[in-house]
Design a protein around this motif. Structure first.
Motif, PDB file in Angstrom:
ATOM      1  N   LEU A 147      39.528  40.311   8.083  1.00 26.25           N
ATOM      2  CA  LEU A 147      40.076  41.631   7.769  1.00 26.25           C
ATOM      3  C   LEU A 147      41.607  41.580   7.751  1.00 26.25           C
ATOM      4  N   MET A 148      42.177  40.805   8.654  1.00 26.22           N
ATOM      5  CA  MET A 148      43.635  40.735   8.761  1.00 26.22           C
ATOM      6  C   MET A 148      44.274  39.944   7.626  1.00 26.22           C
ATOM      7  N   ALA A 149      43.613  38.908   7.147  1.00 28.99           N
ATOM      8  CA  ALA A 149      44.230  38.062   6.115  1.00 28.99           C
ATOM      9  C   ALA A 149      44.697  38.867   4.905  1.00 28.99           C
ATOM     10  N   PRO A 150      43.837  39.726   4.307  1.00 28.29           N
ATOM     11  CA  PRO A 150      44.327  40.510   3.164  1.00 28.29           C
ATOM     12  C   PRO A 150      45.447  41.481   3.542  1.00 28.29           C
ATOM     13  N   LEU A 151      45.405  42.016   4.753  1.00 27.02           N
ATOM     14  CA  LEU A 151      46.472  42.919   5.183  1.00 27.02           C
ATOM     15  C   LEU A 151      47.801  42.174   5.327  1.00 27.02           C
ATOM     16  N   LEU A 152      47.736  40.959   5.827  1.00 21.86           N
ATOM     17  CA  LEU A 152      48.955  40.161   5.944  1.00 21.86           C
ATOM     18  C   LEU A 152      49.489  39.769   4.565  1.00 21.86           C
ATOM     19  N   VAL A 153      48.598  39.405   3.658  1.00 25.62           N
ATOM     20  CA  VAL A 153      49.035  39.084   2.291  1.00 25.62           C
ATOM     21  C   VAL A 153      49.680  40.305   1.648  1.00 25.62           C
ATOM     22  N   LEU A 154      49.068  41.448   1.808  1.00 22.48           N
ATOM     23  CA  LEU A 154      49.640  42.682   1.265  1.00 22.48           C
ATOM     24  C   LEU A 154      51.005  42.973   1.885  1.00 22.48           C
ATOM     25  N   THR A 155      51.150  42.665   3.160  1.00 21.17           N
ATOM     26  CA  THR A 155      52.427  42.890   3.837  1.00 21.17           C
ATOM     27  C   THR A 155      53.501  41.949   3.299  1.00 21.17           C
ATOM     28  N   ILE A 156      53.130  40.725   2.974  1.00 22.78           N
ATOM     29  CA  ILE A 156      54.090  39.806   2.359  1.00 22.78           C
ATOM     30  C   ILE A 156      54.589  40.396   1.046  1.00 22.78           C
TER      31      ILE A 156
END
Length: 151
Positions: free
Chosen positions: A110-119
């Protein structure tokens, strides 16, 4: 040289992002993501880019005006300095999100896409993470048994 420094800013941040996204459970990831020092190399690049445009940069940030800011961004060093500042800020934000997610046991998938979006777009990634964080906190409270009341 300015173009190289512009690109270097992201490449200095990329290893930390990759660790948080692809290897979130590694001990080294937790140590790296727990350190605010990860942004220091990026801030060094910022200083090199900002030095030649220091007066313009100071004017743009001390009395914000859209035209002054636009003029700063028309300058390669000005745009590069702003880019380095954004990359450093986004990295610190991503590290905080990673640590909060680990603390709350939010699944890495769940966190991986959120971190990518944050980048890519931290103004979207952060609010979505805050929603996930609120939901996860509420869920954890609901699963926790109520303490027994002594009478």
């Amino acid at each position: 040289m300015t173009g190289f420094l512009f690109e270097l800013t992201f490449f200095l941040a990329a290893p930390v992002w990759l660790l948080m996204i692809l290897a979130p459970a590694w001990r080294i990831t937790e140590r790296v993501a727990g350190s605010p020092l990860t942004v220091l190399p990026i801030l060094a690049v910022w200083a090199v880019l900002a030095a030649p445009v220091a007066p313009e940069l100071w004017t743009a940030v001390s009395s914000p005006d859209i035209d002054t800011f636009r003029d700063l961004m028309d300058n390669a060093n000005g745009a590069g300095a702003i880019w380095a500042q954004i990359i450093a800020w986004d990295l610190l934000l991503g590290q905080w999100m990673y640590r909060e997610a680990r603390r709350l046991s939010v699944p890495p998938l769940l966190m991986a896409p959120l971190l990518v979006l944050t980048i890519l777009l931290s103004p979207l990634g952060l609010p979505l993470f805050l929603v996930v964080r609120a939901l996860w906190t509420t869920r954890a409270r609901q699963r926790r048994p109520e303490p027994a009341v002594l009478r």
